[in-house]
Scaffold this motif. Sequence first.
Motif, PDB file in Angstrom:
ATOM      1  N   VAL A 126       0.833  -0.746  -0.172  1.00  4.04           N
ATOM      2  CA  VAL A 126       0.430  -0.096  -0.342  1.00  4.04           C
ATOM      3  C   VAL A 126       0.439   1.250  -0.076  1.00  4.04           C
ATOM      4  O   VAL A 126       0.731   2.528  -0.729  1.00  4.04           O
ATOM      5  CB  VAL A 126      -0.375   0.080   1.183  1.00  4.04           C
ATOM      6  N   SER A 127       1.807   1.316   1.790  1.00  4.93           N
ATOM      7  CA  SER A 127       2.841   2.167   0.548  1.00  4.93           C
ATOM      8  C   SER A 127       3.541   2.852  -0.800  1.00  4.93           C
ATOM      9  O   SER A 127       3.276   4.065  -0.961  1.00  4.93           O
ATOM     10  CB  SER A 127       3.576   2.060   2.155  1.00  4.93           C
ATOM     11  N   ALA A 128       4.295   1.534  -0.719  1.00  2.00           N
ATOM     12  CA  ALA A 128       5.158   2.046  -2.603  1.00  2.00           C
ATOM     13  C   ALA A 128       3.613   2.339  -3.458  1.00  2.00           C
ATOM     14  O   ALA A 128       3.922   3.112  -3.819  1.00  2.00           O
ATOM     15  CB  ALA A 128       5.471   0.235  -2.608  1.00  2.00           C
ATOM     16  N   VAL A 129       2.475   1.817  -3.173  1.00  2.00           N
ATOM     17  CA  VAL A 129       1.797   1.821  -4.516  1.00  2.00           C
ATOM     18  C   VAL A 129       0.919   3.978  -4.215  1.00  2.00           C
ATOM     19  O   VAL A 129       1.071   4.657  -5.253  1.00  2.00           O
ATOM     20  CB  VAL A 129       0.210   1.182  -4.410  1.00  2.00           C
ATOM     21  N   ALA A 130       1.081   4.079  -3.101  1.00  2.00           N
ATOM     22  CA  ALA A 130       1.257   5.107  -2.764  1.00  2.00           C
ATOM     23  C   ALA A 130       1.460   6.020  -3.014  1.00  2.00           C
ATOM     24  O   ALA A 130       1.669   7.675  -4.158  1.00  2.00           O
ATOM     25  CB  ALA A 130       0.342   5.834  -1.386  1.00  2.00           C
ATOM     26  N   ALA A 131       2.828   5.430  -2.976  1.00  2.00           N
ATOM     27  CA  ALA A 131       4.332   6.371  -2.908  1.00  2.00           C
ATOM     28  C   ALA A 131       4.218   6.795  -5.018  1.00  2.00           C
ATOM     29  O   ALA A 131       4.998   8.190  -5.399  1.00  2.00           O
ATOM     30  CB  ALA A 131       5.267   5.819  -2.917  1.00  2.00           C
ATOM     31  N   LEU A 132       4.192   5.496  -4.894  1.00  2.00           N
ATOM     32  CA  LEU A 132       4.341   5.303  -7.147  1.00  2.00           C
ATOM     33  C   LEU A 132       3.040   6.430  -7.464  1.00  2.00           C
ATOM     34  O   LEU A 132       3.433   7.533  -8.483  1.00  2.00           O
ATOM     35  CB  LEU A 132       4.240   4.088  -7.271  1.00  2.00           C
ATOM     36  N   TRP A 133       1.799   6.589  -7.082  1.00  2.00           N
ATOM     37  CA  TRP A 133       0.557   7.534  -7.714  1.00  2.00           C
ATOM     38  C   TRP A 133       1.201   8.427  -7.914  1.00  2.00           C
ATOM     39  O   TRP A 133       0.507   9.756  -8.682  1.00  2.00           O
ATOM     40  CB  TRP A 133      -0.818   6.872  -6.682  1.00  2.00           C
ATOM     41  N   LEU A 134       2.026   9.326  -6.031  1.00  2.00           N
ATOM     42  CA  LEU A 134       2.265  10.275  -5.852  1.00  2.00           C
ATOM     43  C   LEU A 134       3.274  11.419  -6.527  1.00  2.00           C
ATOM     44  O   LEU A 134       3.234  11.461  -7.492  1.00  2.00           O
ATOM     45  CB  LEU A 134       2.605  10.716  -4.633  1.00  2.00           C
ATOM     46  N   THR A 135       4.404  10.246  -6.899  1.00  2.00           N
ATOM     47  CA  THR A 135       5.227  10.632  -7.833  1.00  2.00           C
ATOM     48  C   THR A 135       4.415  10.674  -9.947  1.00  2.00           C
ATOM     49  O   THR A 135       5.094  11.859  -9.868  1.00  2.00           O
ATOM     50  CB  THR A 135       6.405   9.433  -8.203  1.00  2.00           C
ATOM     51  N   LEU A 136       3.802   9.461 -10.066  1.00  2.00           N
ATOM     52  CA  LEU A 136       3.059   9.687 -11.669  1.00  2.00           C
ATOM     53  C   LEU A 136       2.066  11.333 -11.401  1.00  2.00           C
ATOM     54  O   LEU A 136       2.690  11.860 -12.533  1.00  2.00           O
ATOM     55  CB  LEU A 136       2.346   8.623 -11.412  1.00  2.00           C
ATOM     56  N   THR A 137       1.718  11.487 -10.187  1.00  2.00           N
ATOM     57  CA  THR A 137       1.235  12.619 -10.351  1.00  2.00           C
ATOM     58  C   THR A 137       1.723  13.892 -10.544  1.00  2.00           C
ATOM     59  O   THR A 137       1.624  14.690 -11.496  1.00  2.00           O
ATOM     60  CB  THR A 137      -0.070  12.940  -8.794  1.00  2.00           C
ATOM     61  N   LEU A 138       2.637  13.889  -9.318  1.00  2.00           N
ATOM     62  CA  LEU A 138       3.714  15.482 -10.101  1.00  2.00           C
ATOM     63  C   LEU A 138       4.796  15.191 -10.680  1.00  2.00           C
ATOM     64  O   LEU A 138       4.805  16.090 -11.098  1.00  2.00           O
ATOM     65  CB  LEU A 138       3.841  14.486  -8.757  1.00  2.00           C
ATOM     66  N   THR A 139       4.491  14.325 -11.352  1.00  2.00           N
ATOM     67  CA  THR A 139       5.418  14.725 -13.220  1.00  2.00           C
ATOM     68  C   THR A 139       4.271  14.604 -13.779  1.00  2.00           C
ATOM     69  O   THR A 139       5.426  13.971 -14.828  1.00  2.00           O
ATOM     70  CB  THR A 139       6.563  12.979 -12.806  1.00  2.00           C
TER      71      THR A 139
END
Length: 413
Positions: free
Chosen positions: A399-412
């Motif tokens: 869950v934490s890794a997916v949340a971090a990935l989603w945040l990274t994709l959103t910001l980039t």
Amino acid sequence: MTVLAVALLGVVLVGAVTRPRGLPEASAAIPAAVVVLAVGLLSPQRAWAEVAELGPTVGFLAAVLVLAHLADAEGVFRWAGGELARHSRGRPQRLFLLVLLTAAVTTAVLSLDATVVLLTPVVLDTARRLGARPAPHAFACAHLANSGSLLLPVANLTNLLALKATGLTFLGFAGLMLLPQLAVLVVEYVGLRLVFRTDLAAPAEEPPAPEEPPLPRFAVAVLALTLAGFAASSPLGIEPVWVAVAGALVLAARTVATRRTRVLDVLLAASPLFCLFVLALGVVVAAVTDRGLGDLVAGLLPAGTSFPALLGLAAIAAVLANVVNNLPATLVLLAALGPTPATGAVLAVLIGVNIGPNLTPVGSLATLLWRRVLAARETPAPLGTFTVAGLATVPLGVVSAVAALWLTLTLTG
């Protein structure tokens, strides 16, 4: 025919997990691939296309295994063990943190196999020499061999497959996976500290003066230049296998010349039978995928790259990795995503197949190999403890890794 294809995959996986009479993994996979061709489950052209597709990835795996062997022969891991002992100052909690970080770096740079085969014995010896209980440090190596392999494409065979599917550069991949990797490291540290709190609280015996092997400067320099070469060559379209081969050749020239290893040992370190196993497994998995499993899995996968969709992809990938092992799971899932998958979808799958195997001992070949390393050193790895450690880290880690990935994709964007 579908039943036969699934049965053959089952035979291959059981053979890889149990290795009856010590036979190599390829002893079941190669005959199964031959049967696939003989009965027409896969055409020779389709099988060759699969082998050609996996070829550079498997070649890279062989080169990295050689690099890890040469680094060990040059004393890199002995030096690391001395540094762990010196900087831990006889405190088990401090040693645990250092082991976790060292395992993460080793996995990222030299692949998860180096962490399992080469670092784990050094960590066990260091813990015993310091009078600390070995279990927390051994499990840190096992977990970080899997969950610590998110950051760099070279860390895991699954990463190389994902890299090819996304078309990302080496640094582009690392940039997207940096935050997920950091998130998982935090979860692993907190979760494993909680599970092994009693072992880590036990006072260590009075340690002897720590050994201080010298830093093998040449080997470390070659490894650093090889890693830099991966980053520099990726935008040029140069396959990472050629950079790894170049690094291995440079280091091998010195290591063989100084008689720290033999040419035969270098060739054996490439693990040719395991490489053949991966190629044969690819053929068998292609047959299973073409015979219906691919469509079945594709129907289960959520569409899009929203946070719920990415989490669903990662969860399915984690479950499938624990059912059929993470390498076959990766091949099936990438095929199910289609020829032009979204980058976020591929990376979410990667999170599932890399972190998920920490839940059961059969989730990855690296974990199976880790258990053999511990057995050879008479260090117990109870199934109950493995399960508890997995439950404490895998769900929250995914869950934490997916949340971090989603945040990274959103910001980039």
